[in-house]
Design an enzyme around this catalytic site. Structure first.
Site, short mmCIF file in Angstrom:
data_model
loop_
_atom_site.label_atom_id
_atom_site.label_comp_id
_atom_site.label_asym_id
_atom_site.label_seq_id
_atom_site.Cartn_x
_atom_site.Cartn_y
_atom_site.Cartn_z
N TYR A 1 -1.77 -1.56 10.23
CA TYR A 1 -1.84 -1.61 8.76
C TYR A 1 -0.53 -1.09 8.16
O TYR A 1 0.10 -1.77 7.33
CB TYR A 1 -3.04 -0.78 8.27
CG TYR A 1 -3.30 -0.94 6.79
CD1 TYR A 1 -3.81 -2.13 6.29
CD2 TYR A 1 -3.02 0.09 5.90
CE1 TYR A 1 -4.04 -2.29 4.93
CE2 TYR A 1 -3.25 -0.06 4.54
CZ TYR A 1 -3.76 -1.25 4.06
OH TYR A 1 -3.98 -1.41 2.71
N SER B 1 0.87 -1.18 0.00
CA SER B 1 0.00 0.00 0.00
C SER B 1 0.90 1.22 0.00
O SER B 1 2.06 1.14 0.39
CB SER B 1 -0.85 0.01 1.28
OG SER B 1 -1.50 1.25 1.44
N1 LIG Z 1 -8.69 -0.55 -1.43
C1 LIG Z 1 -7.71 0.25 -1.08
O1 LIG Z 1 -7.91 1.48 -0.94
C2 LIG Z 1 -6.33 -0.31 -0.86
C3 LIG Z 1 -5.24 0.58 -0.83
C4 LIG Z 1 -3.97 0.08 -0.65
C5 LIG Z 1 -3.76 -1.27 -0.52
N2 LIG Z 1 -4.83 -2.12 -0.55
C6 LIG Z 1 -4.56 -3.54 -0.39
O2 LIG Z 1 -5.12 -4.26 -1.47
C7 LIG Z 1 -5.36 -5.60 -1.07
C8 LIG Z 1 -6.73 -6.01 -1.51
O3 LIG Z 1 -7.69 -5.28 -0.77
P1 LIG Z 1 -9.05 -4.73 -1.37
O4 LIG Z 1 -8.98 -3.26 -1.34
O5 LIG Z 1 -9.40 -5.42 -2.62
O6 LIG Z 1 -10.03 -5.15 -0.16
P2 LIG Z 1 -11.28 -6.13 -0.10
O7 LIG Z 1 -11.62 -6.19 1.36
O8 LIG Z 1 -12.32 -5.70 -1.06
O9 LIG Z 1 -10.71 -7.53 -0.58
C9 LIG Z 1 -9.85 -8.29 0.23
C10 LIG Z 1 -10.02 -9.77 -0.08
O10 LIG Z 1 -9.14 -10.50 0.80
C11 LIG Z 1 -9.87 -11.56 1.39
N3 LIG Z 1 -9.28 -11.94 2.68
C12 LIG Z 1 -9.33 -11.28 3.87
N4 LIG Z 1 -8.69 -11.99 4.82
C13 LIG Z 1 -8.20 -13.11 4.21
C14 LIG Z 1 -7.45 -14.22 4.68
N5 LIG Z 1 -7.08 -14.35 5.95
N6 LIG Z 1 -7.10 -15.17 3.79
C15 LIG Z 1 -7.49 -15.08 2.48
N7 LIG Z 1 -8.23 -14.07 2.00
C16 LIG Z 1 -8.58 -13.08 2.86
C17 LIG Z 1 -11.29 -11.02 1.52
O11 LIG Z 1 -12.24 -12.06 1.67
C18 LIG Z 1 -11.45 -10.26 0.21
O12 LIG Z 1 -11.89 -11.09 -0.82
C19 LIG Z 1 -5.14 -5.64 0.44
O13 LIG Z 1 -3.87 -6.17 0.73
C20 LIG Z 1 -5.19 -4.18 0.83
O14 LIG Z 1 -4.49 -3.90 2.01
C21 LIG Z 1 -6.10 -1.67 -0.73
#
Ligand SMILES: NC(=O)c1ccc[n+]([C@@H]2O[C@H](COP(=O)([O-])OP(=O)(O)OC[C@H]3O[C@@H](n4cnc5c(N)ncnc54)[C@H](O)[C@@H]3O)[C@@H](O)[C@H]2O)c1
Length: 292
Positions: free
Chosen positions: A156, A143
């Site tokens: 985080y 991130s």
């Molecule tokens: N959305 C944002 O603004 C953002 C910004 C920076 C980084 N990220 C990173 O992107 C990645 C994806 O997140 P997202 O935004 O799509 O969120 P999201 O919550 O929509 O998707 C996350 C997915 O991970 C799965 N998950 C959660 N815990 C788990 C586990 N223990 N084992 C396996 N699967 C698991 C969830 O079921 C979900 O399908 C994450 O690592 C998040 O930190 C997101």
């Protein structure tokens, strides 16, 4: 990574959000895609959606915080598609709040999913990515919060900074094995990351929903507001494809965050300047081994 067609990607957290859309763009490039997720209901829907689009996709249940589940999921990927070329460590959760309110369980949960989920992935998949000799790739999803700390987000930011650092370590370490490494550092992307506690495992306290957390503490509503005004997941996924194709190490999705990075570099440079004229360091040599 130049050729995608006929190769296989294994994507954690692939049931929705960024992981799902990465699966879709890679599937459209002709890759076989194994989506892995803890949420088996969303996972089944995701697999069905992409299959209906004509993509070669399968799903496997996986809690990334449990190494034994990684072993089983990897076996299923190999049994289904033969070889694995790309591991996308995308599953992640966001435990946020003031330091004084964050419990040890909040920390454990975040460390186990965001950090150990990446470590176990490489432990289990490294030999599989190497063994076929066709070239392997690891894409870790960190991130922009891993590049610069943000208040009220200790677990985080700390875990995402660790993912950036691990990716740097592995980049040089895995090169000899024909495995490339990239790290995705997005800013806000429209997903359900603000509702991460929905997937919290029973051993860390079980699920809690964003709306209930807001009732308890109204300021938490900003977590959702920031995320839902982010860029579309499709855009982030297209950027990932570009980054992989260009063999980029840092893959960024929000160019304006350069400012944050430059602030940090400026502050660090000033720190080095002060160390350069420090009376305490007058006898310390100005050269020596620098490891990368
Ligand atoms: N959305 C944002 O603004 C953002 C910004 C920076 C980084 N990220 C990173 O992107 C990645 C994806 O997140 P997202 O935004 O799509 O969120 P999201 O919550 O929509 O998707 C996350 C997915 O991970 C799965 N998950 C959660 N815990 C788990 C586990 N223990 N084992 C396996 N699967 C698991 C969830 O079921 C979900 O399908 C994450 O690592 C998040 O930190 C997101």
């Amino acid at each position: 990574m130049k050729d995608f067609k006929g190769k296989t990607a294994f994507i954690t957290g692939g049931a929705e959000g960024i992981g799902f859309h990465i699966g879709r763009v890679l599937g459209r490039e002709g890759m076989n895609v194994m989506l892995a997720d803890i949420d088996t209901t969303m996972l089944a829907q995701a697999v069905e959606t992409l299959k209906n689009e004509g993509l070669k996709v399968e799903g496997v249940a996986l809690d990334v915080a449990l190494k034994e589940e990684w072993e089983v999921a990897a076996e299923k990927a190999v049994a289904t598609f033969g070889k694995v070329h790309l591991l996308v460590g995308n599953a992640g959760v966001a435990a946020t709040g003031a330091h004084k309110h964050l419990t040890e369980t909040d920390w454990r949960w975040t460390i186990d999913v965001n950090l150990m989920g990446i470590v176990y992935g490489a432990q289990v998949f490294h030999s599989l990515l190497k063994s076929h000799g066709e070239g392997g790739q690891i894409l870790n999803v960190a991130s922009i919060a891993g590049i610069h700390g943000v208040s009220f987000s200790g677990p985080y930011c700390a875990t995402k900074a660790a993912v950036v650092s691990l990716s740097e370590c592995w980049r040089s370490e895995f090169k000899k094995d024909g495995i490339g490494v990239s790290v995705l550092c997005p800013g806000f992307v429209k997903s359900r990351v603000y509702d991460s506690y929905r997937n919290r495992q029973a051993r860390y306290g079980g699920p809690v929903y964003h709306d209930d957390l807001v009732k308890e503490k109204p300021a938490r509503k900003y977590n959702k507001e920031l995320v839902v005004t982010g860029i579309d997941t499709e855009i982030a996924a297209n950027r990932v494809l570009e980054g992989l194709r260009n063999d980029e190490f840092f893959i960024f999705t929000h160019p304006h965050y350069r400012e944050l990075h430059q602030m940090r570099v400026k502050e660090m440079d000033a720190g080095f300047d002060r160390s350069d004229v420090s009376p305490a360091l007058v006898d310390v040599p100005r050269k020596g081994a620098i490891l990368t």
